[in-house]
Motif scaffolding. Sequence first.
Motif, PDB file in Angstrom:
ATOM      1  N   ASN A 114      11.592 -13.134 -32.283  1.00  0.00           N
ATOM      2  CA  ASN A 114      12.052 -11.743 -32.134  1.00  0.00           C
ATOM      3  C   ASN A 114      10.921 -10.725 -32.261  1.00  0.00           C
ATOM      4  O   ASN A 114      11.071  -9.689 -32.906  1.00  0.00           O
ATOM      5  N   ILE A 115       9.803 -10.976 -31.606  1.00  0.00           N
ATOM      6  CA  ILE A 115       8.711 -10.006 -31.614  1.00  0.00           C
ATOM      7  C   ILE A 115       8.625  -9.224 -30.302  1.00  0.00           C
ATOM      8  O   ILE A 115       7.787  -8.340 -30.155  1.00  0.00           O
ATOM      9  N   ASP A 163       8.824   0.991 -28.354  1.00  0.00           N
ATOM     10  CA  ASP A 163       7.795   0.106 -27.796  1.00  0.00           C
ATOM     11  C   ASP A 163       6.736   0.850 -27.015  1.00  0.00           C
ATOM     12  O   ASP A 163       5.990   0.253 -26.241  1.00  0.00           O
ATOM     13  N   ASN A 165      18.126  -7.108 -25.944  1.00  0.00           N
ATOM     14  CA  ASN A 165      17.083  -6.802 -26.921  1.00  0.00           C
ATOM     15  C   ASN A 165      17.643  -6.740 -28.342  1.00  0.00           C
ATOM     16  O   ASN A 165      18.711  -6.175 -28.583  1.00  0.00           O
ATOM     17  N   ARG A 166      16.870  -7.321 -29.276  1.00  0.00           N
ATOM     18  CA  ARG A 166      17.271  -7.302 -30.686  1.00  0.00           C
ATOM     19  C   ARG A 166      16.202  -6.671 -31.574  1.00  0.00           C
ATOM     20  O   ARG A 166      16.431  -6.485 -32.768  1.00  0.00           O
ATOM     21  N   ALA A 167      15.043  -6.373 -31.030  1.00  0.00           N
ATOM     22  CA  ALA A 167      13.928  -5.845 -31.831  1.00  0.00           C
ATOM     23  C   ALA A 167      13.882  -4.324 -31.745  1.00  0.00           C
ATOM     24  O   ALA A 167      13.854  -3.758 -30.651  1.00  0.00           O
ATOM     25  N   PRO A 202       9.326  -3.786 -31.768  1.00  0.00           N
ATOM     26  CA  PRO A 202       8.706  -5.003 -31.217  1.00  0.00           C
ATOM     27  C   PRO A 202       7.188  -4.903 -31.158  1.00  0.00           C
ATOM     28  O   PRO A 202       6.622  -3.800 -31.146  1.00  0.00           O
ATOM     29  N   ASN A 246      11.118 -15.570 -27.056  1.00  0.00           N
ATOM     30  CA  ASN A 246      11.368 -14.562 -28.083  1.00  0.00           C
ATOM     31  C   ASN A 246      12.053 -15.156 -29.313  1.00  0.00           C
ATOM     32  O   ASN A 246      12.781 -14.469 -30.009  1.00  0.00           O
ATOM     33  N   ARG A 305      10.326  -6.822 -27.186  1.00  0.00           N
ATOM     34  CA  ARG A 305      11.418  -6.049 -26.615  1.00  0.00           C
ATOM     35  C   ARG A 305      11.794  -6.753 -25.312  1.00  0.00           C
ATOM     36  O   ARG A 305      10.980  -6.869 -24.400  1.00  0.00           O
TER      37      ARG A 305
END
Length: 325
Positions: free
Chosen positions: A58-59, A28, A114-116, A119, A55, A61
């Motif tokens: 999911n865009i 990021d 966090n999943r991205a 991001p 989120n 962080r």
Amino acid sequence: MPHLSRALLMRKLHELEEKLPTRRIVFDSHIGLDKTVILAGMGRSGSTFVADLINCDNIYRVMFEPFRFDRVPEAQNFIYPCYLRADNTDPNFLLPAQKILTGKVHSQWIDKENRAIFPQRRLIKDIRINLFLKWLHNHFPAVKIVLLVRHPCAVAESWLAVFGVGRSAFDRLNANPLLVEDIGSSIMEHYRQAKPGLESLVFLWCISYWIPFHQFSKDELYLLFYEDLLLDPHIELERLFAFLGHPYSPQKAQRVFSQASSTARFDQDTRSQGFKFDSWMSRVTPAQIERAYEIMSLFGLEQLYSPVTGKPDKEIALSLLAANG
């Protein structure tokens, strides 16, 4: 299994966490402050749920509580509850804050939500920054701020059920001469005399929100009431996403509503209660509610919520912010 004290249990949980795999990978560094959002609020106000909604595509962080002084080395000076006047220029605070806001800190703790991996934006969710939120805005004005508010009795009741009664915040607030001066010594004397439990937590709620309500003007942040979000979610989310500057997807948001947030109590604010915003009213006595509004009146905040329905009055809240600008 023998009964474990709360302190011992927390230590064992931290030790277990340290043995987990290293932080999740995320890139990021290209994200500027103008694509960074701060979600602030008091603990047990629904911030994890709101972060999930922000989120939902999911865009972002997601940075989880990066200003927690006992878990993040860069935040060691931000001892909770940390109060900074908006014009403070101490580099011992400014430099680590800049590092945090620009995403240059990583850890198992910060990145656990966090999943991205790649991001487009950055979302900083923290429940310990209300008292220096205006300071952050003054020094990093490009960052968008969302202030989440929930009824003080709901927050206090949930806090007691999850965290229990603690004295550290009470002692540190009373020991901060700048905060005592800005809040008023007579009000802080009332706080010193407050009964431990719900009463002292309502005081903590009032201090946590009086400071930003007293410092911000209405165009400097987005004010989000948790109750409004549950009562009219799509209208509130459309407004919120417009403020954030990216499209709102009702379908993706609905998937979040169908799940419980990772920090929610399963007997409250989840599917089992149908997201009832006022479920706390059956667990707080009328006398406690009356006392809460007495405390709120010391800060001029008693009109924010109806004592009968528990619903917020956003016009009153905006008028408080408007008085500062």
